[in-house]
Design a protein around this motif. Structure first.
Motif, PDB file in Angstrom:
ATOM      1  N   ALA A 265      -4.846   2.063  -5.965  1.00 53.86           N
ATOM      2  CA  ALA A 265      -5.968   2.928  -5.576  1.00 53.86           C
ATOM      3  C   ALA A 265      -5.498   3.912  -4.499  1.00 53.86           C
ATOM      4  N   HIS A 266      -6.299   4.955  -4.270  1.00 50.61           N
ATOM      5  CA  HIS A 266      -5.941   6.005  -3.309  1.00 50.61           C
ATOM      6  C   HIS A 266      -7.198   6.382  -2.526  1.00 50.61           C
ATOM      7  N   VAL A 267      -7.161   6.187  -1.215  1.00 55.76           N
ATOM      8  CA  VAL A 267      -8.277   6.557  -0.351  1.00 55.76           C
ATOM      9  C   VAL A 267      -7.784   7.509   0.722  1.00 55.76           C
ATOM     10  N   GLN A 268      -8.478   8.631   0.861  1.00 53.39           N
ATOM     11  CA  GLN A 268      -8.229   9.535   1.992  1.00 53.39           C
ATOM     12  C   GLN A 268      -9.456   9.524   2.886  1.00 53.39           C
ATOM     13  N   TYR A 269      -9.226   9.306   4.165  1.00 51.75           N
ATOM     14  CA  TYR A 269     -10.310   9.258   5.152  1.00 51.75           C
ATOM     15  C   TYR A 269     -10.046  10.377   6.158  1.00 51.75           C
ATOM     16  N   SER A 270     -10.903  11.386   6.133  1.00 51.73           N
ATOM     17  CA  SER A 270     -10.748  12.527   7.040  1.00 51.73           C
ATOM     18  C   SER A 270     -11.889  12.525   8.044  1.00 51.73           C
ATOM     19  N   THR A 271     -11.560  12.741   9.298  1.00 50.23           N
ATOM     20  CA  THR A 271     -12.605  12.754  10.321  1.00 50.23           C
ATOM     21  C   THR A 271     -12.375  13.894  11.296  1.00 50.23           C
ATOM     22  N   ALA A 287      -7.604  -0.205   7.696  1.00 48.60           N
ATOM     23  CA  ALA A 287      -7.589  -0.334   6.235  1.00 48.60           C
ATOM     24  C   ALA A 287      -6.660  -1.469   5.848  1.00 48.60           C
ATOM     25  N   ILE A 288      -6.972  -2.123   4.731  1.00 50.48           N
ATOM     26  CA  ILE A 288      -6.084  -3.095   4.098  1.00 50.48           C
ATOM     27  C   ILE A 288      -5.710  -2.546   2.729  1.00 50.48           C
ATOM     28  N   CYS A 289      -4.412  -2.412   2.486  1.00 48.07           N
ATOM     29  CA  CYS A 289      -3.919  -1.715   1.293  1.00 48.07           C
ATOM     30  C   CYS A 289      -3.158  -2.688   0.394  1.00 48.07           C
ATOM     31  N   GLU A 290      -3.614  -2.838  -0.848  1.00 49.98           N
ATOM     32  CA  GLU A 290      -2.991  -3.765  -1.797  1.00 49.98           C
ATOM     33  C   GLU A 290      -1.805  -3.101  -2.512  1.00 49.98           C
ATOM     34  N   GLU A 291      -1.219  -3.806  -3.452  1.00 55.54           N
ATOM     35  CA  GLU A 291       0.007  -3.387  -4.126  1.00 55.54           C
ATOM     36  C   GLU A 291      -0.094  -1.977  -4.719  1.00 55.54           C
ATOM     37  N   GLU A 292       0.883  -1.141  -4.374  1.00 56.27           N
ATOM     38  CA  GLU A 292       0.990   0.248  -4.870  1.00 56.27           C
ATOM     39  C   GLU A 292      -0.213   1.113  -4.470  1.00 56.27           C
ATOM     40  N   GLY A 293      -1.024   0.645  -3.568  1.00 57.65           N
ATOM     41  CA  GLY A 293      -2.137   1.456  -3.082  1.00 57.65           C
ATOM     42  C   GLY A 293      -1.676   2.477  -2.058  1.00 57.65           C
ATOM     43  N   THR A 294      -2.498   3.521  -1.844  1.00 55.95           N
ATOM     44  CA  THR A 294      -2.180   4.572  -0.874  1.00 55.95           C
ATOM     45  C   THR A 294      -3.386   4.808   0.032  1.00 55.95           C
ATOM     46  N   MET A 295      -3.143   4.756   1.337  1.00 54.92           N
ATOM     47  CA  MET A 295      -4.165   5.070   2.328  1.00 54.92           C
ATOM     48  C   MET A 295      -3.699   6.269   3.144  1.00 54.92           C
ATOM     49  N   GLU A 296      -4.598   7.252   3.320  1.00 57.10           N
ATOM     50  CA  GLU A 296      -4.280   8.439   4.114  1.00 57.10           C
ATOM     51  C   GLU A 296      -5.359   8.642   5.161  1.00 57.10           C
ATOM     52  N   TRP A 297      -4.931   8.825   6.403  1.00 52.97           N
ATOM     53  CA  TRP A 297      -5.840   9.128   7.511  1.00 52.97           C
ATOM     54  C   TRP A 297      -5.555  10.547   7.995  1.00 52.97           C
ATOM     55  N   VAL A 298      -6.576  11.387   8.035  1.00 52.92           N
ATOM     56  CA  VAL A 298      -6.449  12.735   8.603  1.00 52.92           C
ATOM     57  C   VAL A 298      -7.504  12.857   9.695  1.00 52.92           C
ATOM     58  N   SER A 299      -7.062  13.032  10.937  1.00 51.24           N
ATOM     59  CA  SER A 299      -7.987  12.973  12.076  1.00 51.24           C
ATOM     60  C   SER A 299      -7.868  14.206  12.946  1.00 51.24           C
ATOM     61  N   GLY A 300      -9.018  14.764  13.316  1.00 46.51           N
ATOM     62  CA  GLY A 300      -9.080  15.816  14.318  1.00 46.51           C
ATOM     63  C   GLY A 300      -9.962  15.342  15.454  1.00 46.51           C
ATOM     64  N   SER A 301      -9.447  15.310  16.660  1.00 40.20           N
ATOM     65  CA  SER A 301     -10.182  14.777  17.798  1.00 40.20           C
ATOM     66  C   SER A 301     -10.273  15.824  18.890  1.00 40.20           C
ATOM     67  N   THR A 321       1.517   2.330   0.469  1.00 41.06           N
ATOM     68  CA  THR A 321       1.908   3.501   1.264  1.00 41.06           C
ATOM     69  C   THR A 321       0.799   3.884   2.225  1.00 41.06           C
ATOM     70  N   ASP A 322       1.188   4.357   3.410  1.00 42.15           N
ATOM     71  CA  ASP A 322       0.205   4.780   4.414  1.00 42.15           C
ATOM     72  C   ASP A 322       0.689   6.052   5.088  1.00 42.15           C
ATOM     73  N   ASN A 323      -0.207   7.022   5.248  1.00 38.41           N
ATOM     74  CA  ASN A 323       0.123   8.278   5.923  1.00 38.41           C
ATOM     75  C   ASN A 323      -0.933   8.610   6.971  1.00 38.41           C
ATOM     76  N   HIS A 324      -0.476   9.074   8.141  1.00 36.37           N
ATOM     77  CA  HIS A 324      -1.378   9.486   9.219  1.00 36.37           C
ATOM     78  C   HIS A 324      -1.045  10.905   9.661  1.00 36.37           C
ATOM     79  N   ILE A 325      -2.060  11.741   9.765  1.00 38.52           N
ATOM     80  CA  ILE A 325      -1.923  13.051  10.398  1.00 38.52           C
ATOM     81  C   ILE A 325      -3.031  13.154  11.438  1.00 38.52           C
ATOM     82  N   THR A 326      -2.670  13.349  12.693  1.00 39.66           N
ATOM     83  CA  THR A 326      -3.661  13.424  13.766  1.00 39.66           C
ATOM     84  C   THR A 326      -3.444  14.687  14.584  1.00 39.66           C
TER      85      THR A 326
END
Length: 353
Positions: A265-271, A287-301, A321-326
């Protein structure tokens, strides 16, 4: 651009977020946090007994934990006194759980979200939108084409009532338990509002869903909870926006976010958070990410008096896989302590911060 034009542009931006509305509420608790307060919130929401018991257990944990003193250079939280916070304000609207038509909202709430551009975004680019004012969702809508595929996008209070098994299994049990930190425990005791998103297996929602959280009253706390469950081979992009006008008394925002990313699965969370300079922004997001899943966090603070925020992902399954952009910006009198955490708990996992 001339300095005058710069000043006008800055003033227009501030005006968009820092306007205030006359405070109108149908119900609110007294300041402070007691067992009675927790019971009143749960009773006002007509919650099942198991949720009340989880709230009371979280309250016990909150009371047992010391206030974090931080480390050299960490934000000063000495001003944060829960006894001075109003933890729950139910806005004065006729429809509990959120109106389905924008026109059914009170004029002052419509005007608030009109100024922030929420209705226009819904018409042009979103699969669904939720809007929270004070402690409760006041508007919630999801396009029928996604509902027909089994996608659920509703407020958390409605989810507790109508999707009880899913909420009971996932809510602050495996991802962000109240024992995680003092403010997670506080959140577990007095959470209110927020979004519930459920994406069935093999379903791609190719337009974002958005929720916007607005604090209007002085000296209040906002404690919305976001729970996203993306089943195997699904995909969704969730966008969150937050703001509050500026007051002399401090406000507290202590939200909770839990994301479950299924296999492949693929979830992008932008805030984007633009709090006023009297707000303490103390969130827990994981987040908890299972096999071959992708989590992306995009944050503006931006804004806030102090922010402590470290979105984190547990890479539980092989190949996850996990990616963060802040992007964080602070000015005079602001202290923003933000970063990211990744737990590589399986082979062949990778992350970028």
């Amino acid at each position: 651009m001339s300095s005058d034009q710069d000043h006008l542009k800055e003033t227009d931006t501030e005006a968009r977020f820092e306007f205030k509305k006359e405070e109108k509420s149908a119900f609110q608790t007294e300041k402070g946090l007691t067992e009675e307060t927790v019971r009143i919130i749960s009773e006002d929401k007509d919650e099942p007994e198991w949720m009340l018991q989880r709230r009371l257990r979280a309250l016990e944990q909150f009371q047992e934990m010391p206030m974090p003193t931080g480390w050299p250079g960490a934000p000063d939280l000495s001003e944060v006194d829960i006894a001075d916070i109003v933890p729950y304000i139910r806005p004065d609207i006729e429809t509990r759980g959120g109106a389905e038509n924008w026109e059914d909202l009170p004029e002052e709430i419509q005007d608030t979200f009109d100024k922030l551009g929420i209705p226009e975004a819904e018409k042009n680019a979103l699969s669904g939108v939720g809007a929270q004012y004070e402690s409760e969702i006041v508007y919630q809508n999801m396009q029928e084409r996604w509902e027909d595929k089994g996608v659920i996008f509703c407020d958390m209070d409605k989810a507790v009532q109508e999707h009880e098994d899913l909420v009971k299994e996932h809510f602050m049990t495996k991802c962000v338990p109240p024992s995680d930190n003092k403010f997670a425990a506080l959140h577990g005791a007095i959470w209110s509002g927020g979004s519930f998103v459920y994406i069935p297996e093999d379903t791609t929602v190719n337009m974002p869903v958005q929720a916007y959280f607005r604090m209007n009253s002085e000296g209040m706390g906002q404690f919305e909870h976001t729970l996203i469950i993306a089943e195997d081979n699904s995909e969704v992009h969730y966008i969150e926006g937050c703001s509050a006008p500026k007051y002399s008394a401090f406000n507290l925002h202590s939200g909770g976010v839990e994301v479950f990313v299924g296999e492949n699965a693929h979830v992008q969370y932008s805030t984007v958070q633009n709090w006023s300079k009297n707000t303490y922004n103390l969130n827990t997001k994981r987040a908890i990410c299972e096999e071959e899943g992708t989590m992306e966090w995009v944050s503006g603070s931006m804004g806030s008096k102090a922010t402590m925020l470290y979105p984190s992902t547990v890479l539980k399954g092989p190949g996850a896989t996990d990616n963060h952009i802040t992007i964080a910006m602070a000015g005079e009198g602001q202290d923003i302590d933000t970063g990211a955490k990744v737990y590589h708990n399986a082979p062949d996992t990778k992350s970028t911060i």
